[in-house]
Design a protein around this motif. Sequence first.
Motif, PDB file in Angstrom:
ATOM      1  N   VAL B  71       0.837  -1.200   0.000  1.00  0.00           N
ATOM      2  CA  VAL B  71       0.000   0.000   0.000  1.00  0.00           C
ATOM      3  C   VAL B  71       0.871   1.248   0.000  1.00  0.00           C
ATOM      4  O   VAL B  71       1.857   1.328   0.732  1.00  0.00           O
ATOM      5  N   ARG B  72       0.514   2.194  -0.838  1.00  0.00           N
ATOM      6  CA  ARG B  72       1.195   3.499  -0.860  1.00  0.00           C
ATOM      7  C   ARG B  72       0.132   4.581  -0.702  1.00  0.00           C
ATOM      8  O   ARG B  72      -0.769   4.695  -1.524  1.00  0.00           O
ATOM      9  N   THR B  73       0.247   5.360   0.364  1.00  0.00           N
ATOM     10  CA  THR B  73      -0.743   6.401   0.628  1.00  0.00           C
ATOM     11  C   THR B  73      -0.093   7.787   0.518  1.00  0.00           C
ATOM     12  O   THR B  73       1.027   7.989   0.979  1.00  0.00           O
ATOM     13  N   CYS B  74      -0.811   8.719  -0.104  1.00  0.00           N
ATOM     14  CA  CYS B  74      -0.327  10.106  -0.212  1.00  0.00           C
ATOM     15  C   CYS B  74      -0.163  10.721   1.169  1.00  0.00           C
ATOM     16  O   CYS B  74      -1.002  10.525   2.038  1.00  0.00           O
ATOM     17  N   LYS B  75       0.867  11.526   1.309  1.00  0.00           N
ATOM     18  CA  LYS B  75       0.930  12.396   2.483  1.00  0.00           C
ATOM     19  C   LYS B  75       0.138  13.669   2.194  1.00  0.00           C
ATOM     20  O   LYS B  75      -0.291  13.902   1.076  1.00  0.00           O
ATOM     21  N   GLU B  76       0.011  14.506   3.206  1.00  0.00           N
ATOM     22  CA  GLU B  76      -0.719  15.763   3.045  1.00  0.00           C
ATOM     23  C   GLU B  76      -0.142  16.563   1.870  1.00  0.00           C
ATOM     24  O   GLU B  76       1.075  16.744   1.787  1.00  0.00           O
ATOM     25  N   GLY B  77      -1.023  17.000   1.004  1.00  0.00           N
ATOM     26  CA  GLY B  77      -0.581  17.837  -0.114  1.00  0.00           C
ATOM     27  C   GLY B  77      -0.046  17.046  -1.301  1.00  0.00           C
ATOM     28  O   GLY B  77       0.289  17.626  -2.333  1.00  0.00           O
ATOM     29  N   GLN B  78       0.062  15.741  -1.155  1.00  0.00           N
ATOM     30  CA  GLN B  78       0.548  14.944  -2.280  1.00  0.00           C
ATOM     31  C   GLN B  78      -0.616  14.443  -3.137  1.00  0.00           C
ATOM     32  O   GLN B  78      -1.754  14.392  -2.682  1.00  0.00           O
ATOM     33  N   PHE B  79      -0.312  14.090  -4.349  1.00  0.00           N
ATOM     34  CA  PHE B  79      -1.331  13.495  -5.207  1.00  0.00           C
ATOM     35  C   PHE B  79      -0.666  12.636  -6.281  1.00  0.00           C
ATOM     36  O   PHE B  79       0.504  12.838  -6.613  1.00  0.00           O
ATOM     37  N   PHE B  80      -1.429  11.682  -6.781  1.00  0.00           N
ATOM     38  CA  PHE B  80      -0.965  10.853  -7.895  1.00  0.00           C
ATOM     39  C   PHE B  80      -1.387  11.513  -9.203  1.00  0.00           C
ATOM     40  O   PHE B  80      -2.494  12.056  -9.313  1.00  0.00           O
ATOM     41  N   PHE B  81      -0.497  11.462 -10.163  1.00  0.00           N
ATOM     42  CA  PHE B  81      -0.756  12.066 -11.475  1.00  0.00           C
ATOM     43  C   PHE B  81      -0.213  11.099 -12.526  1.00  0.00           C
ATOM     44  O   PHE B  81       0.778  10.426 -12.286  1.00  0.00           O
ATOM     45  N   PRO B  82      -0.846  11.021 -13.692  1.00  0.00           N
ATOM     46  CA  PRO B  82      -0.311  10.116 -14.723  1.00  0.00           C
ATOM     47  C   PRO B  82       1.124  10.495 -15.086  1.00  0.00           C
ATOM     48  O   PRO B  82       1.500  11.662 -15.025  1.00  0.00           O
ATOM     49  N   GLY B  83       1.911   9.512 -15.450  1.00  0.00           N
ATOM     50  CA  GLY B  83       3.262   9.792 -15.913  1.00  0.00           C
ATOM     51  C   GLY B  83       3.235  10.683 -17.138  1.00  0.00           C
ATOM     52  O   GLY B  83       2.276  10.676 -17.914  1.00  0.00           O
ATOM     53  N   PHE B  84       4.304  11.468 -17.298  1.00  0.00           N
ATOM     54  CA  PHE B  84       4.399  12.332 -18.476  1.00  0.00           C
ATOM     55  C   PHE B  84       4.890  11.543 -19.683  1.00  0.00           C
ATOM     56  O   PHE B  84       5.642  10.567 -19.540  1.00  0.00           O
ATOM     57  N   ILE B  85       4.483  12.008 -20.838  1.00  0.00           N
ATOM     58  CA  ILE B  85       4.876  11.344 -22.077  1.00  0.00           C
ATOM     59  C   ILE B  85       5.631  12.329 -22.959  1.00  0.00           C
ATOM     60  O   ILE B  85       5.110  13.391 -23.312  1.00  0.00           O
ATOM     61  N   ASP B  86       6.862  11.977 -23.246  1.00  0.00           N
ATOM     62  CA  ASP B  86       7.705  12.821 -24.084  1.00  0.00           C
ATOM     63  C   ASP B  86       7.672  12.270 -25.499  1.00  0.00           C
ATOM     64  O   ASP B  86       8.272  11.238 -25.789  1.00  0.00           O
ATOM     65  N   THR B  87       6.977  12.971 -26.378  1.00  0.00           N
ATOM     66  CA  THR B  87       6.756  12.428 -27.720  1.00  0.00           C
ATOM     67  C   THR B  87       7.908  12.731 -28.676  1.00  0.00           C
ATOM     68  O   THR B  87       7.847  12.327 -29.843  1.00  0.00           O
ATOM     69  N   HIS B  88       8.945  13.415 -28.182  1.00  0.00           N
ATOM     70  CA  HIS B  88      10.036  13.756 -29.096  1.00  0.00           C
ATOM     71  C   HIS B  88      11.282  14.159 -28.335  1.00  0.00           C
ATOM     72  O   HIS B  88      11.357  15.265 -27.782  1.00  0.00           O
ATOM     73  N   ILE B  89      12.269  13.287 -28.297  1.00  0.00           N
ATOM     74  CA  ILE B  89      13.509  13.618 -27.590  1.00  0.00           C
ATOM     75  C   ILE B  89      14.693  12.931 -28.276  1.00  0.00           C
ATOM     76  O   ILE B  89      14.606  11.754 -28.653  1.00  0.00           O
ATOM     77  N   HIS B  90      15.761  13.677 -28.445  1.00  0.00           N
ATOM     78  CA  HIS B  90      16.988  13.154 -29.055  1.00  0.00           C
ATOM     79  C   HIS B  90      17.975  12.808 -27.946  1.00  0.00           C
ATOM     80  O   HIS B  90      18.675  13.702 -27.450  1.00  0.00           O
ATOM     81  N   ALA B  91      18.046  11.546 -27.583  1.00  0.00           N
ATOM     82  CA  ALA B  91      18.908  11.148 -26.464  1.00  0.00           C
ATOM     83  C   ALA B  91      20.370  11.583 -26.642  1.00  0.00           C
ATOM     84  O   ALA B  91      20.980  12.085 -25.693  1.00  0.00           O
ATOM     85  N   PRO B  92      20.966  11.420 -27.826  1.00  0.00           N
ATOM     86  CA  PRO B  92      22.393  11.739 -27.948  1.00  0.00           C
ATOM     87  C   PRO B  92      22.676  13.238 -27.850  1.00  0.00           C
ATOM     88  O   PRO B  92      23.821  13.632 -27.639  1.00  0.00           O
ATOM     89  N   GLN B  93      21.677  14.064 -28.024  1.00  0.00           N
ATOM     90  CA  GLN B  93      21.903  15.509 -27.960  1.00  0.00           C
ATOM     91  C   GLN B  93      21.863  16.034 -26.531  1.00  0.00           C
ATOM     92  O   GLN B  93      22.093  17.222 -26.285  1.00  0.00           O
ATOM     93  N   TYR B  94      21.559  15.157 -25.573  1.00  0.00           N
ATOM     94  CA  TYR B  94      21.353  15.621 -24.206  1.00  0.00           C
ATOM     95  C   TYR B  94      22.496  16.476 -23.647  1.00  0.00           C
ATOM     96  O   TYR B  94      22.246  17.505 -22.991  1.00  0.00           O
ATOM     97  N   PRO B  95      23.764  16.126 -23.913  1.00  0.00           N
ATOM     98  CA  PRO B  95      24.832  16.957 -23.348  1.00  0.00           C
ATOM     99  C   PRO B  95      24.820  18.394 -23.871  1.00  0.00           C
ATOM    100  O   PRO B  95      25.443  19.262 -23.271  1.00  0.00           O
ATOM    101  N   ASN B  96      24.141  18.644 -24.975  1.00  0.00           N
ATOM    102  CA  ASN B  96      24.075  20.005 -25.517  1.00  0.00           C
ATOM    103  C   ASN B  96      22.881  20.802 -24.999  1.00  0.00           C
ATOM    104  O   ASN B  96      22.655  21.928 -25.443  1.00  0.00           O
ATOM    105  N   ALA B  97      22.127  20.243 -24.080  1.00  0.00           N
ATOM    106  CA  ALA B  97      20.932  20.949 -23.601  1.00  0.00           C
ATOM    107  C   ALA B  97      21.308  22.332 -23.077  1.00  0.00           C
ATOM    108  O   ALA B  97      22.137  22.464 -22.179  1.00  0.00           O
ATOM    109  N   GLY B  98      20.705  23.343 -23.635  1.00  0.00           N
ATOM    110  CA  GLY B  98      20.982  24.719 -23.212  1.00  0.00           C
ATOM    111  C   GLY B  98      22.038  25.416 -24.042  1.00  0.00           C
ATOM    112  O   GLY B  98      22.306  26.597 -23.849  1.00  0.00           O
ATOM    113  N   ILE B  99      22.645  24.686 -24.975  1.00  0.00           N
ATOM    114  CA  ILE B  99      23.712  25.285 -25.789  1.00  0.00           C
ATOM    115  C   ILE B  99      23.172  25.557 -27.194  1.00  0.00           C
ATOM    116  O   ILE B  99      22.862  24.640 -27.932  1.00  0.00           O
ATOM    117  N   PHE B 100      23.065  26.825 -27.532  1.00  0.00           N
ATOM    118  CA  PHE B 100      22.545  27.181 -28.852  1.00  0.00           C
ATOM    119  C   PHE B 100      23.449  28.146 -29.589  1.00  0.00           C
ATOM    120  O   PHE B 100      23.406  28.230 -30.799  1.00  0.00           O
TER     121      PHE B 100
END
Lengths: 502, 502
Positions: B71-100
């Motif tokens: 059993v897993r119960t929320c603490k005060e102020g917590q809630f369950f939310f569906p996982g996020f879905i990333d429909t487009h991501i380039h894994a090998p480019q990750y080290p360049n995140a923020g570099i333009f």
Amino acid sequence: MSPPALHKNRLFVGTFVHSKSLNQLDYLHDAAVAVDTSGKIVAIEPQCGDQGKAVEMMCSKLGWEAAEVQVRTCKEGQFFFPGFIDTHIHAPQYPNAGIFGSSTLLDWLNKYTFPMEASMAALPRARRVYGQVVRRTLSHGTTAAAYYATIDVAATNLLADLCLAAGQRAFVGRVCMDRLAPDYYVDEGGPDAVMARTRETIDHMRRIDPAGDIVAPILTPRFAPACTPETMAALGDLAKKDDLRVQTHISENVGEIALVRELFPDATDYTSVYDGFGLLTPPHRARPRPLIHQRGAKVAHCPCSNSALTSGECRVRWLLDRGIDVGLGTDVSGGYSPSVLEAARLACLVSRHMSMPYNAQGDSLRAPAAIPDAERERAKLSVEEVLHLATRGGATVLGLEHKVGGFQVGMEWDAQLIGLNMVNDDDNDSAETETEKNSGGGGVDALANAVSDDGNVDIFGWETWDERIAKWVYNGDDRNTKMVWVKGRLVHQRLPSSSSSS
Amino acid sequence: MSPPALHKNRLFVGTFVHSKSLNQLDYLHDAAVAVDTSGKIVAIEPQCGDQGKAVEMMCSKLGWEAAEVQVRTCKEGQFFFPGFIDTHIHAPQYPNAGIFGSSTLLDWLNKYTFPMEASMAALPRARRVYGQVVRRTLSHGTTAAAYYATIDVAATNLLADLCLAAGQRAFVGRVCMDRLAPDYYVDEGGPDAVMARTRETIDHMRRIDPAGDIVAPILTPRFAPACTPETMAALGDLAKKDDLRVQTHISENVGEIALVRELFPDATDYTSVYDGFGLLTPPHRARPRPLIHQRGAKVAHCPCSNSALTSGECRVRWLLDRGIDVGLGTDVSGGYSPSVLEAARLACLVSRHMSMPYNAQGDSLRAPAAIPDAERERAKLSVEEVLHLATRGGATVLGLEHKVGGFQVGMEWDAQLIGLNMVNDDDNDSAETETEKNSGGGGVDALANAVSDDGNVDIFGWETWDERIAKWVYNGDDRNTKMVWVKGRLVHQRLPSSSSSS
């Protein structure tokens, strides 16, 4: 009651990064900065090697006793950066950060803002909210802020007390608004009463910080529509007589501009309304006219509220081209974030949106503009530029440019120690080892990989310094701000990170 | 080698929030969700009270043994939310995140992107980078992602291995690019060789996860200019024969569109280029034509790269009005952040920029558009809408809408436990107590206030649930994602926070 002098002289050793000019950062490596007990930078040595050599060199230069000096040295990947300056923040609106509904400026004021501000008259509530604002902004590296408080005298004084106790430089303004305000939140009793209340807060701040080193008053007519001409005239007189700073709002919204035109039919434009009352002194927010420049007034650009409230986009390049000084403001809670780093990031992005007159299909909601490509390209602000706005730009807007915003002998040590997350070579070794633990209630069957809590800026080690700074601006948050100093005094420290597993 | 079944049935108790429709969230309080050992939701009880009652009710309903249920119960102020879905991501480019730099799409590819992607052929480097991408995206609550890998077979297979080991749902695509690519990073040997390499990665994924429950292949022609017509035709045939998903890029940039027109002079437009090769199947990125709708293709909206690369702004409302399905993508590293929550926040902001055709002065870089106010107002996306795009919208784009994206019996438990920072009443009591400690090296003279590391979303307790969610969207980060599950299995957990002092 001013902060006490520091117990010891201090020496900071490692990498220092600060703005050299609008579009250039200066990097000092293996450098040392000496700060005396008054919090002032007394020496900078750009190339002095490791901690031992730095201490030896500085002590011999300054005649300091090595054993009596407190030394702070960067770890790998860390660097010192000037403290951020928030040129525009509404402390009482902090609990509404992120709450907009679908409203725009004028109805947002009535629905969310005025009720929250009015509620600060209850001091326990004000203490809770203001305490959190000061803690949060310090944790984001904000070493100086221009705060709007509320109309309430006691709560405004409390905000000043809290800033002083926490050691955050602050201009604190009691908000003046004696017309077109809701019944439950209006500066009552006429201009004399308004001015008396304003003076009460000024007197309080001068009592608790006579030199005004950390906390000082700022006159704060909310905006022209909310102040009677008599009150604005009296504020203008006081600003001149007491040499006080003034902050207000201007031209945020088409509806607001129309209202001002109606209320002040004789004024040439919005700016000249303030000018007519002697209120055009630093600092000012939003979209200016050249008159602002003539009077030496300054602009606080608040990109988060530009975006969120959909009021409009500030033409920062246009302002800079005309020699008008610009700083950044979080504008909590028109802006959703108390972080000046977020404001810097959004300043980059807003300037990019400004540069897109139509989308690739040419059938955007925006009509194609007849603006040459080169001019649109120039609208974009670089990482270096937004960091300049966040430090030296903000310092100029607050009239503190000779004191803070960069690392120079004679300036004061308002700084943050920034640390980024160094990705280890072997971080991934356990990624294929699955461990299912049966730990009862809830159960943990996660993988055993550690995700450090040094924040989201992952440094692999091959990045140039420019690239590290860009990564920090785009993905950094308060977790990267490890320590914060104001006037030489440590005012915030992040304890070693916990980690998480995935 | 598919993930093993869970050891126990699971019960989640507390508050559940998910999308009911595009513009409405559903809140279930004092609710319970039962998940069986296959990771499937087998029962939902909306009003069952506390943990004890929930266990009793569910066990009697499902015939489960209470002692055998985790059993897993929320603490005060917590809630369950569906996982996020990333429909487009380039894994090998990750080290360049923020570099333009100051580049736009096509030169950014040559300067930053291609060299980084090519370097993943070194497997230790790929392991280090891909491991970090998977850890990071899981820590941000991404339970499913459509990854672009590189042209390298072994590194692409490694990415699939890492996703499977970490338990993150992933479509992994080997990038096909056999023309107009740099010498050092081109799919060599002609279309047959390109297809053989592609099949190698497909075979690998089918071997490690035969059911394709967690990891599955996706055909990935980089974009039309980078693929020979022969390769595109072969990919289209394979998509049809093997019923495979396809992902690619379209119409991101004016220069790119001109190039496509030059390369495919006979095609009516960019979309019909893909359609001609049988490649118009889910999912698709960027700006579509109605043909996309006719073919049932979907769109991944990537607001962070819209803003950062200055390519253009996606007209999400326009797409939705036409019944085209839209999900969110981080587009790392055209987008700077691996967080879908950041993409959701930026989707709100980008839509607001689209709705601003001119600024308050009327002298913006943008010409005033002849668009009625009401239509511009409609362009704005609400908090509820962007959360829909981040969950159900993304699930539809990936063809997983019957499996994940919401809490319904028969769907799988892909979820995150969200916790916000509850500001205590007495947090501020110590704000005026200064403690100067002399701790040697560096010295600590900070105040003793604790700033919790539960992130930046401060909840004072008086907020409505809608307001809490809005605060989370605008100021939340990975610190709020306390736990993440995929198919019932816990794949990420954030350990209790450390604190900091200011």
